[in-house]
Design a protein around this motif. Structure first.
Motif, PDB file in Angstrom:
ATOM      1  N   SER A  49       0.819  -1.230   0.000  1.00 34.17           N
ATOM      2  CA  SER A  49       0.000   0.000   0.000  1.00 34.17           C
ATOM      3  C   SER A  49       0.845   1.270   0.000  1.00 34.17           C
ATOM      4  O   SER A  49       0.307   2.365  -0.227  1.00 34.17           O
ATOM      5  CB  SER A  49      -0.936   0.003   1.212  1.00 34.17           C
ATOM      6  OG  SER A  49      -0.204   0.085   2.428  1.00 34.17           O
ATOM      7  N   ASP A  54      -0.101   7.690  -3.758  1.00 32.87           N
ATOM      8  CA  ASP A  54      -1.135   7.867  -2.737  1.00 32.87           C
ATOM      9  C   ASP A  54      -0.620   8.655  -1.536  1.00 32.87           C
ATOM     10  O   ASP A  54       0.585   8.749  -1.298  1.00 32.87           O
ATOM     11  CB  ASP A  54      -1.655   6.510  -2.265  1.00 32.87           C
ATOM     12  CG  ASP A  54      -2.308   5.722  -3.397  1.00 32.87           C
ATOM     13  OD1 ASP A  54      -2.873   6.367  -4.286  1.00 32.87           O
ATOM     14  OD2 ASP A  54      -2.221   4.480  -3.378  1.00 32.87           O
ATOM     15  N   SER A  58      -3.184   8.818   4.732  1.00 32.31           N
ATOM     16  CA  SER A  58      -4.561   8.331   4.682  1.00 32.31           C
ATOM     17  C   SER A  58      -4.707   6.903   4.174  1.00 32.31           C
ATOM     18  O   SER A  58      -5.706   6.251   4.457  1.00 32.31           O
ATOM     19  CB  SER A  58      -5.410   9.259   3.805  1.00 32.31           C
ATOM     20  OG  SER A  58      -4.899   9.301   2.480  1.00 32.31           O
ATOM     21  N   SER A  59      -3.715   6.401   3.416  1.00 37.02           N
ATOM     22  CA  SER A  59      -3.927   5.099   2.790  1.00 37.02           C
ATOM     23  C   SER A  59      -2.781   4.110   2.944  1.00 37.02           C
ATOM     24  O   SER A  59      -2.888   2.976   2.489  1.00 37.02           O
ATOM     25  CB  SER A  59      -4.231   5.286   1.295  1.00 37.02           C
ATOM     26  OG  SER A  59      -3.147   5.923   0.639  1.00 37.02           O
TER      27      SER A  59
END
Length: 332
Positions: A49, A54, A58-59
């Motif tokens: 991830s 990104d 948040s991610s």
């Protein structure tokens, strides 16, 4: 609305949107550092991830940021339970706002505890466990004055326990269990700068006597089990203390428990496999035990009747010199 007004409106709208979005992005320096950490660990699947496209706040897995700042800074890093090999990346020390560092359950993580961790002056929570880290418990930990929690359990650390850890005035939890530590419990541990409600040193190769000064402290939990400690440990007990759990099992402690007064708060007591003498005090019937074991010692006399002492079976009492009464055989 004329053209100039329209352009001005568009400009300020764009500026507001850009500023708003910026508040939700982690700091570019932190993001670059995290990507270096990922590369240093050979881009493991567990960090899939961590995509440069990104927002890392948040991610991204295992990342938390401080939302109170305009440019979110990374305050927590957690890497656990995956197929990760290599050593702790030195770039870990390049996250200046980091407060919590958790690296655990990574059996292929090797090497010493990264010295660059000493740069993390805001660190309050350090949990490095269930790895194959080697080397000593580092002296530099005492430089991290904000540390409140240290857990270095289930590793292969060797050497002695640094006496300087006692200078950490905010420390409330210290666990060094299940390593290969040697030497004695530092004398300085009897004069911690702050309160030490949890002290867990079990499953090592510690030797020598417990410093008498430890009796001056009011621990919440003490676990010295499965070491080679000897001598008197009675100073750890006391009526005015607030101790909840004491585990001294499988050592070579030798003292008379006949006059040992337990704290009213004590609920877990394990003294098995030592060289403890005397008889069980009647006062112990006032304790509300969740766990109790005095087996494999040299206790004598009648087991007092009442309280929780008969709630435990013979395994909590057997292999003593001349202990008798329920749940053991009747006294003659």
């Amino acid at each position: 609305m004329d053209k100039a007004t329209t352009l001005l409106f568009f400009f300020f709208s764009t500026l507001f949107l850009t500023t708003s979005l910026a508040k939700h992005l982690c700091h570019k320096d932190d993001k670059n550092t995290l990507l270096k950490i990922k590369k240093s660990l050979n881009n493991p699947y567990i960090l899939t991830s961590w995509d440069p496209k990104d927002d890392c706040c948040s991610s991204w897995y295992g990342i938390e940021c401080d939302e109170a700042t305009v440019n979110h800074r990374v305050t927590s890093l957690v890497i656990q339970g995956g197929e990760v090999s290599g050593q702790i990346p030195p770039e870990v020390g390049d996250l200046p706002f980091l407060k919590s560092l958790i690296i655990r359950k990574l059996s292929n993580l090797t090497g010493h505890i990264q010295p660059n961790i000493a740069k993390l002056k805001n660190l309050t929570f350090l949990w490095l466990s269930w790895t194959n880290l080697t080397g000593p418990v580092p002296e530099f930990l005492s430089q991290l004055e904000n540390l409140e929690y240290i857990n270095l359990s289930f590793n292969n650390l060797t050497g002695s326990i640094p006496s300087s850890l006692a200078s950490l005035h905010k420390l409330g939890y210290l666990e060094l269990s299940r390593n290969k530590l040697t030497g004695s419990i530092p004398e300085s541990f009897g004069s911690f700068s702050g309160d030490i409600p949890y002290l867990k040193l079990s499953h090592n190769q510690l030797s020598g006597s417990i410093p008498k000064s430890l009796g001056n402290l009011d621990f919440n939990v003490i676990d010295f089990s499965r070491n080679k400690l000897q001598g008197d440990a009675s100073m750890l007990f006391g009526a005015n203390k607030t101790t909840w759990s004491i585990d001294l099992s499988r050592n070579m402690f030798k003292f008379d428990i006949s006059k040992v007064i337990l704290a009213k708060t004590l609920q877990r007591l394990d003294l098995n496999h030592n060289d403890i003498t005397g008889s069980i005090p009647v006062q112990w019937t006032n304790s509300e035990f969740q766990l109790f074991n005095v087996s494999y010692n040299r206790l004598c006399g009648r087991i007092p009747q009442g309280g929780d002492l008969q709630r435990f079976d013979s395994y909590s009492y057997f292999h003593n010199k001349c202990l008798c009464g329920a749940p053991l055989q009747n006294c003659k």
